[in-house]
Design a protein around this motif. Structure first.
Motif, short mmCIF file in Angstrom:
data_model
loop_
_atom_site.label_atom_id
_atom_site.label_comp_id
_atom_site.label_asym_id
_atom_site.label_seq_id
_atom_site.Cartn_x
_atom_site.Cartn_y
_atom_site.Cartn_z
N ASP A 8 0.73 -1.15 0.26
CA ASP A 8 -0.38 0.35 0.12
C ASP A 8 0.81 1.29 0.02
O ASP A 8 1.49 1.82 0.77
N VAL A 9 0.75 2.20 -0.54
CA VAL A 9 1.73 3.45 -1.99
C VAL A 9 1.03 4.04 -1.03
O VAL A 9 -0.41 4.90 -1.57
N GLY A 10 1.08 5.05 0.22
CA GLY A 10 0.86 6.56 0.50
C GLY A 10 1.17 7.21 0.26
O GLY A 10 2.96 7.55 -0.46
N GLY A 11 1.10 8.79 0.14
CA GLY A 11 2.43 9.95 -0.14
C GLY A 11 3.13 10.45 0.72
O GLY A 11 4.06 10.57 0.02
N THR A 12 2.99 9.54 1.89
CA THR A 12 4.20 9.63 2.52
C THR A 12 5.11 8.63 3.32
O THR A 12 5.94 8.64 3.44
N GLU A 63 9.96 -20.47 -0.85
CA GLU A 63 10.06 -20.46 -2.27
C GLU A 63 9.08 -18.12 -2.69
O GLU A 63 9.12 -17.85 -1.23
N PRO A 64 9.08 -18.15 -3.67
CA PRO A 64 9.40 -16.49 -3.98
C PRO A 64 7.19 -16.42 -4.10
O PRO A 64 6.62 -17.54 -4.23
N ALA A 65 6.96 -15.12 -4.05
CA ALA A 65 5.05 -15.25 -3.62
C ALA A 65 4.63 -15.49 -5.16
O ALA A 65 5.26 -15.35 -5.96
N SER A 66 3.22 -15.60 -5.01
CA SER A 66 3.23 -16.69 -6.25
C SER A 66 2.12 -15.10 -6.67
O SER A 66 1.89 -15.45 -8.63
N ALA A 67 2.22 -13.85 -6.37
CA ALA A 67 1.34 -12.55 -6.70
C ALA A 67 1.56 -11.88 -6.12
O ALA A 67 2.07 -12.12 -5.11
N ALA A 68 1.61 -10.93 -6.41
CA ALA A 68 0.85 -9.23 -6.18
C ALA A 68 0.31 -8.46 -6.22
O ALA A 68 0.03 -8.37 -7.35
N GLY A 69 0.04 -7.31 -4.97
CA GLY A 69 -1.21 -6.17 -5.28
C GLY A 69 -0.71 -4.83 -4.62
O GLY A 69 -0.15 -5.58 -3.63
N VAL A 70 -0.95 -4.67 -5.37
CA VAL A 70 -0.38 -3.02 -5.07
C VAL A 70 -1.27 -1.85 -5.10
O VAL A 70 -2.64 -2.32 -5.89
N ALA A 71 -1.59 -1.37 -4.07
CA ALA A 71 -2.56 -0.10 -4.30
C ALA A 71 -2.08 1.23 -3.97
O ALA A 71 -0.55 1.74 -3.25
N VAL A 72 -2.17 2.51 -4.74
CA VAL A 72 -1.67 2.79 -5.25
C VAL A 72 -2.76 5.13 -5.45
O VAL A 72 -3.50 4.25 -5.65
N VAL A 82 -1.43 1.09 -14.68
CA VAL A 82 -0.69 2.39 -15.61
C VAL A 82 -1.30 3.38 -14.10
O VAL A 82 -1.90 3.43 -14.03
N ALA A 83 -0.43 3.32 -13.62
CA ALA A 83 -0.45 4.41 -12.73
C ALA A 83 -1.06 5.78 -13.61
O ALA A 83 1.10 6.33 -14.04
N ALA A 84 -1.69 6.01 -13.19
CA ALA A 84 -1.59 7.84 -14.36
C ALA A 84 -1.42 8.88 -14.14
O ALA A 84 -0.18 9.68 -14.85
N TYR A 85 -1.88 9.19 -12.69
CA TYR A 85 -1.25 10.85 -12.16
C TYR A 85 -1.37 10.53 -10.46
O TYR A 85 -2.47 10.16 -10.25
N GLY A 112 -4.34 -1.43 -8.45
CA GLY A 112 -5.91 -0.69 -7.76
C GLY A 112 -5.60 0.34 -6.85
O GLY A 112 -4.08 0.88 -6.63
N HIS A 113 -6.90 1.29 -7.23
CA HIS A 113 -6.72 2.70 -6.99
C HIS A 113 -6.62 2.60 -5.22
O HIS A 113 -7.21 1.44 -4.52
N ASP A 114 -5.81 3.63 -4.57
CA ASP A 114 -6.00 3.06 -2.66
C ASP A 114 -7.10 3.15 -1.91
O ASP A 114 -7.56 2.18 -0.73
N VAL A 115 -7.95 3.94 -2.05
CA VAL A 115 -9.60 4.28 -1.46
C VAL A 115 -10.07 3.04 -1.74
O VAL A 115 -11.28 2.05 -1.41
N ARG A 116 -10.09 2.17 -3.13
CA ARG A 116 -11.06 1.68 -4.11
C ARG A 116 -10.45 0.15 -3.11
O ARG A 116 -11.51 -1.07 -2.74
#
Length: 321
Positions: A8-12, A63-72, A82-85, A112-116
């Motif tokens: 989960d990537v936030g502003g800070t 073993e390595p992770a089977s998948a990844a999920g990232v919220a921005v 794509v993280a458009a803006y 994914g979008h952070d709020v969604r």
């Protein structure tokens, strides 16, 4: 042990976890986003963090992770990855899914979008658990929303679904950075309450939490500021529930930390405004600042289940938070 990476990537700051198939948080970590170093450095920091999580998974679980999920944050093209803006991170059109997949050995990656993403977690394993339709509204620096339908969150045709903070509730009111005047988040976000209470109290350092404390202690000036925010929020929420008819309305973010100082008058304000609409359950969010990371983990496991329906994962109601 089969597991996924959740980030989960936030502003800070960034929050991350390795999540097992039974929903167990196998490893958790945090680090600064480092936006002061510029957008390219932020992206490289995300990739490095993900690579470190992958390496930890190999060492600790064989073993390595089977998948990844990232919220921005910001505008996210989830279909294209794509993280458009993102104004607070300074990036445009970053192919984050492809970059992460390359750094993580080609595993599937969900963006994914952070709020969604936070709303997905609240809906499946948090305050909206068991609800077929929910609306998640975090009240923070701004106001956004996540529309939940049968365990998934609706992004809309262009990725803008749920932007309740830009419903106009006070026509001709305060100008909003979006270009409109009178948007909900200009009156009912935590930052809006902070501004109003700082002005009313004469203390430039006063914030929304201070206003809530003053309301609880019986301060009439604070009560007026608070009620104006509650009324604006109720107007926006009734518009949303008229359109969406959710079964559960989940309120989160910094302003929700005021507890019943917010929820008691808000429930009454919403109740007064509904006519033919069905009144949803109006409840506080349950997962706090872990929602985005937990939701990212759910996105990752969804990828695996889609690719291989035979994969057995936990029922969402059993996820350990």
């Amino acid at each position: 042990m089969k597991h996924v990476i959740a980030l989960d990537v936030g502003g800070t700051g960034m929050k991350a976890a390795l999540v097992g198939a039974d929903g167990e948080l196998l490893h958790q970590a945090r680090r600064p986003t480092g936006r002061e170093r510029g957008p390219d450095a932020v992206v490289e920091g995300i990739l490095d963090f993900a690579a470190e999580l992958r390496a930890h998974g190999i060492r600790a679980h064989g073993e390595p992770a089977s998948a990844a999920g990232v919220a921005v944050p910001g505008i996210v093209d989830e279909a294209e990855g794509v993280a458009a803006y993102a104004a607070n991170l300074g990036w445009r059109d970053v192919p984050l899914r492809a970059l992460l997949a390359g750094r993580l050995g080609g595993v599937p990656v969900a963006l994914g979008h952070d709020v969604r993403t936070g709303g997905l977690a609240e809906g499946r394993i948090g305050a909206g658990r068991g609800a077929d339709r929910f609306l998640f509204v975090p009240l923070g620096t701004g106001i956004a929303g996540a529309i939940g339908i049968d365990g998934k969150v609706e992004a809309g045709a262009h990725g803008f679904a749920g932007e309740i903070g830009h419903i106009v509730v006070r026509p001709g009111g305060a100008e909003c950075p979006c270009g409109q005047r009178g948007c909900l988040e200009r009156f009912a976000s935590a930052s809006a309450v902070s501004r109003a209470w700082a002005e009313a109290s004469g203390d430039p350092d006063a914030d929304a939490a201070d206003c809530a404390k003053a309301v609880a202690s019986g301060d009439e000036r604070a009560a007026r500021v608070w009620q104006e925010a509650v009324d604006a929020l109720a107007d926006g929420l009734v518009t949303a529930l008229t359109l969406l008819d959710p079964r559960t309305l989940i309120i989160g973010g910094g302003l929700a930390e005021a507890g019943e100082t917010l929820f008691t008058p808000l429930r009454e304000a919403v109740r007064r405004r509904v006519t033919f609409q069905k009144l949803p359950s109006l409840v506080p969010a349950a997962l706090g600042d872990t929602a985005g990371c937990l939701g990212a983990g759910l996105l990752a496991w969804d990828l695996i289940e889609t690719a291989d329906p035979s994969v057995e994962t936990t029922d969402p109601s059993e996820v350990t938070t």
